[in-house]
Motif scaffolding. Structure first.
Motif, short mmCIF file in Angstrom:
data_model
loop_
_atom_site.label_atom_id
_atom_site.label_comp_id
_atom_site.label_asym_id
_atom_site.label_seq_id
_atom_site.Cartn_x
_atom_site.Cartn_y
_atom_site.Cartn_z
N ASN A 114 -0.53 52.06 -51.10
CA ASN A 114 -1.17 51.81 -49.80
C ASN A 114 -0.18 51.67 -48.80
O ASN A 114 1.16 51.67 -48.97
CB ASN A 114 -1.95 50.28 -49.93
CG ASN A 114 -3.12 50.35 -50.67
OD1 ASN A 114 -3.61 51.23 -51.13
ND2 ASN A 114 -3.71 49.14 -50.87
N HIS A 115 -0.74 52.32 -47.48
CA HIS A 115 0.02 52.36 -46.18
C HIS A 115 0.87 51.35 -46.05
O HIS A 115 0.25 49.88 -46.21
CB HIS A 115 -1.04 52.76 -45.45
CG HIS A 115 -0.17 53.27 -44.08
ND1 HIS A 115 0.33 52.61 -43.03
CD2 HIS A 115 0.27 54.47 -43.93
CE1 HIS A 115 0.89 53.22 -42.06
NE2 HIS A 115 1.14 54.46 -42.54
N ALA A 116 1.87 51.40 -45.72
CA ALA A 116 2.84 50.06 -45.21
C ALA A 116 2.07 49.06 -44.31
O ALA A 116 2.25 48.00 -44.35
CB ALA A 116 4.12 50.78 -44.44
N SER B 157 -4.55 50.73 -32.66
CA SER B 157 -3.91 51.67 -33.38
C SER B 157 -4.65 51.26 -35.19
O SER B 157 -4.93 50.03 -35.21
CB SER B 157 -2.46 51.62 -33.57
OG SER B 157 -2.00 50.58 -34.14
N GLY B 158 -4.21 52.14 -35.96
CA GLY B 158 -4.49 51.72 -37.32
C GLY B 158 -3.54 50.51 -37.89
O GLY B 158 -4.16 49.81 -38.63
N TYR B 159 -2.43 50.89 -37.62
CA TYR B 159 -1.60 49.64 -37.86
C TYR B 159 -2.23 48.55 -37.34
O TYR B 159 -2.11 47.25 -38.22
CB TYR B 159 -0.07 50.06 -37.41
CG TYR B 159 1.11 48.95 -38.08
CD1 TYR B 159 1.81 49.50 -38.94
CD2 TYR B 159 1.12 47.79 -37.58
CE1 TYR B 159 2.74 48.82 -39.35
CE2 TYR B 159 2.12 46.91 -38.23
CZ TYR B 159 2.88 47.59 -39.19
OH TYR B 159 3.79 46.51 -39.71
N LEU B 160 -2.29 48.25 -36.10
CA LEU B 160 -2.82 47.04 -35.58
C LEU B 160 -4.19 46.46 -36.26
O LEU B 160 -4.48 45.33 -36.48
CB LEU B 160 -3.13 47.06 -34.05
CG LEU B 160 -1.84 47.33 -33.19
CD1 LEU B 160 -2.10 47.24 -31.70
CD2 LEU B 160 -0.85 45.89 -33.31
N LEU C 11 -11.42 49.42 -47.44
CA LEU C 11 -11.03 50.89 -47.51
C LEU C 11 -10.15 51.32 -46.29
O LEU C 11 -11.00 51.05 -45.30
CB LEU C 11 -11.91 51.62 -48.32
CG LEU C 11 -11.72 53.20 -48.75
CD1 LEU C 11 -10.82 52.73 -50.23
CD2 LEU C 11 -12.65 53.91 -48.87
N ASP C 12 -9.10 51.75 -46.36
CA ASP C 12 -8.60 52.50 -45.01
C ASP C 12 -8.67 54.03 -45.31
O ASP C 12 -7.87 54.64 -45.96
CB ASP C 12 -7.04 52.11 -45.09
CG ASP C 12 -6.42 53.04 -43.95
OD1 ASP C 12 -6.81 53.82 -43.39
OD2 ASP C 12 -5.12 52.43 -43.62
N ASP C 13 -9.51 54.66 -44.49
CA ASP C 13 -10.06 56.05 -44.76
C ASP C 13 -9.28 56.82 -43.67
O ASP C 13 -9.80 57.99 -43.32
CB ASP C 13 -11.54 56.16 -44.97
CG ASP C 13 -11.65 57.44 -45.82
OD1 ASP C 13 -10.94 57.66 -46.71
OD2 ASP C 13 -12.96 57.82 -45.76
N ALA C 14 -8.03 56.54 -43.31
CA ALA C 14 -7.24 57.58 -42.56
C ALA C 14 -7.47 58.85 -42.74
O ALA C 14 -7.44 59.69 -41.91
CB ALA C 14 -5.81 57.05 -42.32
N HIS C 15 -6.96 59.13 -44.05
CA HIS C 15 -6.85 60.73 -44.45
C HIS C 15 -8.18 61.03 -45.15
O HIS C 15 -8.18 62.32 -45.68
CB HIS C 15 -5.56 60.90 -45.37
CG HIS C 15 -4.39 60.41 -44.39
ND1 HIS C 15 -4.02 61.17 -43.35
CD2 HIS C 15 -3.82 59.17 -44.25
CE1 HIS C 15 -2.90 60.60 -43.04
NE2 HIS C 15 -2.85 59.22 -43.56
N GLY C 16 -9.38 60.28 -45.37
CA GLY C 16 -10.51 60.86 -45.88
C GLY C 16 -11.50 61.27 -44.99
O GLY C 16 -12.16 62.28 -45.08
N GLY D 88 -6.20 58.59 -35.07
CA GLY D 88 -5.34 59.48 -35.07
C GLY D 88 -5.12 60.76 -35.77
O GLY D 88 -4.02 61.14 -35.56
N LYS D 89 -6.13 60.71 -36.72
CA LYS D 89 -5.73 61.68 -37.99
C LYS D 89 -7.16 62.81 -37.30
O LYS D 89 -6.82 63.53 -36.28
CB LYS D 89 -5.79 61.21 -39.27
CG LYS D 89 -5.40 60.01 -39.36
CD LYS D 89 -3.81 59.96 -39.53
CE LYS D 89 -3.42 58.43 -39.65
NZ LYS D 89 -1.98 58.23 -39.14
N ALA D 90 -8.16 62.95 -38.17
CA ALA D 90 -9.02 63.77 -37.87
C ALA D 90 -9.91 63.71 -36.75
O ALA D 90 -10.39 64.68 -36.23
CB ALA D 90 -9.91 64.00 -39.18
C1 LIG Z 1 -3.37 55.41 -44.68
C2 LIG Z 1 -3.01 55.02 -43.16
N1 LIG Z 1 -3.61 53.85 -42.44
C3 LIG Z 1 -3.09 53.58 -41.28
C4 LIG Z 1 -1.98 54.19 -40.38
C5 LIG Z 1 -1.75 53.74 -39.25
O1 LIG Z 1 -2.60 54.19 -38.21
P1 LIG Z 1 -1.87 54.28 -36.86
O2 LIG Z 1 -1.02 55.81 -36.86
O3 LIG Z 1 -3.19 54.61 -35.84
O4 LIG Z 1 -1.28 52.93 -36.41
C6 LIG Z 1 -1.72 55.52 -41.01
C7 LIG Z 1 -0.66 56.39 -40.55
O5 LIG Z 1 -0.36 56.27 -39.65
C8 LIG Z 1 -2.22 55.59 -42.23
O6 LIG Z 1 -1.72 57.09 -42.91
#
Ligand SMILES: Cc1ncc(COP(=O)(O)O)c(C=O)c1O
Length: 393
Positions: free
Chosen positions: A132-134, A107-110, A203-208, A238-240
């Protein structure tokens, strides 16, 4: 029992502050029309920006791969959970984003936790945007590094935080697009100060990714930058990309270090190989089918133009995330409920996800929304806010 009493007292406090949470149950969905708690709603809070979670080619690839590999990976990647689909996805992602190597995490969190705890320790400095994301903040905290958080989007403050740092290892970390605000980081500015202060930019580009850049490759493409400027790129899937997990892109040394030492990677079951195969299909679509990105861009333009015309209090954003500021928690909840009663699903975002006093509706646009749905949403929002009992906007 002391624990239950304490939890109930906490819950009462959250309720009084308008901070309790509800999980809506989604059943069938078709495009952005969802069955939500038994009611049919148009979903305007999904992160499926390009509609890939439901794209027929992605779904059929997932199905076929599950038939071939089975469902679960049944092991950590370091034991027996690493399949050819994982490797193929990593190689494809590295080539597409222009990096030497990639690692596919659960996952992004991991992924963020893994990168930050594996690279940093008490001798390092980690400089991060306050918004920044949590999981980026958590990763730096868990690593034991000195953490300095600069005011949102303030590149000069980020530079001041790096200035005179005594730590050898300095990591500058930012979201590409901020998940609750929708604004884009000044990645070029951050790359410049990272280079000036011999810091590594992550860079975390989850939403880019899927949203920014001429072909939707994300914040780096939009800024004309590459792996030399941003040595670590995390792309949550898990986004785009419409799947699950995250790709960490970097040079071979970083990826090898993560494979050997990133505890959230080592001590966790590898993501399903069918998910890796489905994500490979999403990446192929991203690289070859421009229409999804074009549809999303049209929808963003249509929404922002109509919302500006209606005078809605949107925060400035040209991405798929369009926050509508309510301020007060209860007002955000009232707006969200009123929209729900009129056929729209837009969740209210409250602290601690956003700073106190800045509760909002986080409206998201996708390639699957129709012009009529967007038009009706704006009209409905206008009416809901105007009719609300609270102070005028
Ligand atoms: C910027 C950003 N980084 C990381 C995550 C975490 O990714 P994941 O949902 O795959 O754990 C998210 C959202 O969930 C996010 O918005």
């Amino acid at each position: 029992m002391a624990l239950r009493e304490r939890l109930r007292a906490d819950a009462r406090q959250r309720h009084a502050a308008g901070l309790d949470r509800t999980r809506r149950v989604q059943d069938a969905r078709l495009g952005m029309v969802a069955d939500c708690d038994g009611v049919t709603l148009v979903n305007f809070c999904s992160n499926d920006y390009l509609g890939f979670a439901q794209h027929p080619a992605v779904v059929s690839t997932f199905r076929a791969a599950a038939a071939e590999y089975g469902v679960g990976s049944a092991g950590s990647a370091l034991v027996s959970g690493y399949f050819s689909a994982h490797r193929a996805l990593e190689e494809q992602a590295a080539a597409l984003f222009g990096y030497d190597a990639a690692l596919y995490a659960g996952s992004g969190y991991l992924a963020n936790l893994g990168v930050l705890t594996a690279l940093l320790d008490a001798r390092a400095l980690c400089v991060q945007d306050k918004r920044n994301h949590a999981c980026l903040i958590d990763g730096a905290r868990f690593s034991g590094a000195a953490l300095k958080r600069y005011p949102h989007a303030d590149v000069a403050a980020a530079e001041a935080a790096l200035n005179g740092a005594t730590q050898d290892l300095r990591l500058l970390v930012s979201d590409g697009v901020f998940s609750m605000d929708g604004d884009a980081a000044d990645v070029a500015g951050l790359a410049q100060i990272a280079a000036r202060h011999d810091a590594t930019l992550m860079l975390d580009d989850a939403h880019g990714v899927g949203v920014l850049g001429a072909t939707g490759l994300g914040s780096l493409q939009a800024a004309g930058l590459g792996a030399g400027d941003v040595p670590i790129l995390v792309v949550p899937a898990g986004k785009a990309l419409g799947g699950q997990g995250a790709l960490i892109l970097s040079n071979r040394d970083v990826i090898a270090h993560l494979v050997d030492t990133a505890r959230p990677y080592l001590f966790s079951t590898a993501p399903a190989p069918a998910m890796a195969a489905a994500l490979s299909q999403s990446l192929r679509l991203l690289a070859t089918e421009a229409e999804h990105h074009a549809l999303l861009q049209n929808n963003i333009r249509q929404f922002t133009a109509l919302a500006a015309h209606a005078g809605l209090p949107l925060l400035p954003s040209n991405t798929a995330i369009q926050p509508l500021l309510a301020g007060d928690n209860d007002r955000a909840l009232r707006w969200s409920e009123a929209l729900r009663a009129r056929g729209f699903w837009v969740s209210a975002i409250r602290p601690p996800t956003v700073p106190p006093g800045t509760a909002r509706l986080r409206i998201t646009l996708t390639a699957l929304h129709t012009p009529a749905q967007i038009e009706t949403l704006v009209e409905t929002l206008h009416g809901v806010i105007k009719d609300d009992d609270g102070p005028a906007y």
